[in-house]
Scaffold this active site. Sequence first.
Site, short mmCIF file in Angstrom:
data_model
loop_
_atom_site.label_atom_id
_atom_site.label_comp_id
_atom_site.label_asym_id
_atom_site.label_seq_id
_atom_site.Cartn_x
_atom_site.Cartn_y
_atom_site.Cartn_z
N TYR A 100 0.75 -0.97 -0.16
CA TYR A 100 0.08 -0.09 -0.08
C TYR A 100 0.79 1.32 0.16
O TYR A 100 0.43 2.21 -0.79
CB TYR A 100 -0.92 0.08 1.07
CG TYR A 100 -2.09 -0.70 1.10
CD1 TYR A 100 -3.14 -0.50 0.09
CD2 TYR A 100 -2.34 -2.01 1.47
CE1 TYR A 100 -4.35 -1.11 -0.27
CE2 TYR A 100 -3.37 -2.77 1.60
CZ TYR A 100 -4.64 -2.30 0.51
OH TYR A 100 -5.66 -3.06 0.36
N GLU A 197 1.37 -28.92 12.36
CA GLU A 197 1.22 -28.31 11.35
C GLU A 197 -0.12 -27.40 11.69
O GLU A 197 0.07 -26.05 11.22
CB GLU A 197 0.37 -29.36 10.16
CG GLU A 197 -0.08 -28.49 8.94
CD GLU A 197 -0.52 -29.07 7.87
OE1 GLU A 197 -1.50 -28.57 6.99
OE2 GLU A 197 -0.49 -30.57 7.81
#
Length: 367
Positions: A100, A197
Site C-alpha cells: 500500500y 501443522e
Amino acid sequence: MTAADKRHQEVTKKIKLIMRDVSDDLMQKTMPILDVPKVGYDNTIWSDEKRMLTIGNKMIQVSPDSTKKIPTFAQYLVMANAIRRLLDEEMESTIRGMYYATLSTVGDEKNKQKFWNTQENSDDAIKALELLTGVPREEFSVTSKPKGMISGPITLRVGGDTIDCNLGSRATSQLIPTNISDVEIINVKANFVMVVEKDTVLNNIRKSGFIQKYNAILMTGSGEPDRATRMMVRTLNEEWKKPVVIFADADPWGLGIALRYKIGSESLSYDSDRLVTPNAKVLGMMFSDIYEYNIPEVARLTASDEDINRANDMKKKPWLQEKQWQRELNLFLKHKEKCELDAFFKHGFRYLAETYMPQKLREVGLI
C-alpha cells in the site's frame, strides 16, 4: 549506538549503493543492470553437506532496456526507496503495508493503470531487494502477519517484556513475533520441541496436559510456516540443542509443510541457513499411519487431482529420493486417500496426545 541502529545503518547503506550505481550508469549514459539471483526450481540445489536446499549460481539481469522490462526495474527501485524511508523513519511495516505504501498509478488519463498488478508483484520486489543486498527482509523492518504459536517451558524477552510461555500453557499459547531479531530466548527447560501443522491440533494437545507430562515445547506455523516460526525452531535445535519432531497431515501438502522445516523450500532456498533445521525428524502423520492406526474410512478423504499432481511432482524431486519419502508417496498414489491429524479424534479426543504421538516419540527414543 544500539545494535538495531547499527543494523539499520548498514542496510540503508547497501540500498543507497544500489541507487547510486543506477544513477551513475544513467549519468554516464550506460544502461543500468541489476543482477538478481534466480529463485525457483531450476536454481535450487540440494546440499549433501548442509542437508538442505540451497540456491544455485544462476542470475537474472533486470534492466530498463525494453518496454517489457521497464516495469520490473522501476518496481525494484521504488521498493528500495520505500524501504530506505521506512528505516530512516525508524518504523516497521508488514509486506502488505509495503504494497500500500508504494501503490500508485502510472500513465496518462487514457492509459492509467496501477503500479502493481497484485501484491505478489510487490512481494517479489521485496524478495529481489533481499537478494540484491544479501539482507533478510526482517532487517528492513518488513515482516508478515504473526501466525506462529509457542507454548511450554521457554522464556522469551521481546523488547523490554519478559514472556514466560509456560504460564497458562494448558489454556493458551503465545504468538511468535514476526521480527525474530527482536526476540531473545532467555531460558529453555524443555526436553524436546514438537511442531504440529495446525493450531487446532496444538490446542488439543496442549489442553491434554502433554506439555507438563513430557516437558515439551509445542509450536505451530498455523499451516504454511512463516519465517519467524522456522527460525525459532532452528534456533532451539542449533543453539539450545533441543531435539525437534514434526507432525503434519497425511497429504502431499502436509508432507510439504513438514519438509519446509527440515530441508527448506525452493522459494526461500537463498535463506535456508537461517530457516532450516536438518536435524528435525518428521514423525507423522505418515500415509502408512492411516492403515496402521486403523483410521476409519469415513474419516479418510479422497485425493483430488491437484493432490495427485502434487505427489507425482514431489516424487521427481532430487531431494525426495530417500526410500522413506518414495515409499510414503507411492502408498498415497496407490490408495489415493489422505487424512488429517484431527481424524484421530474418531478414536477419542485424547487419542492423539495420549496414544499416537507418545508412541511415535518412543520409537525415536524421546520419551
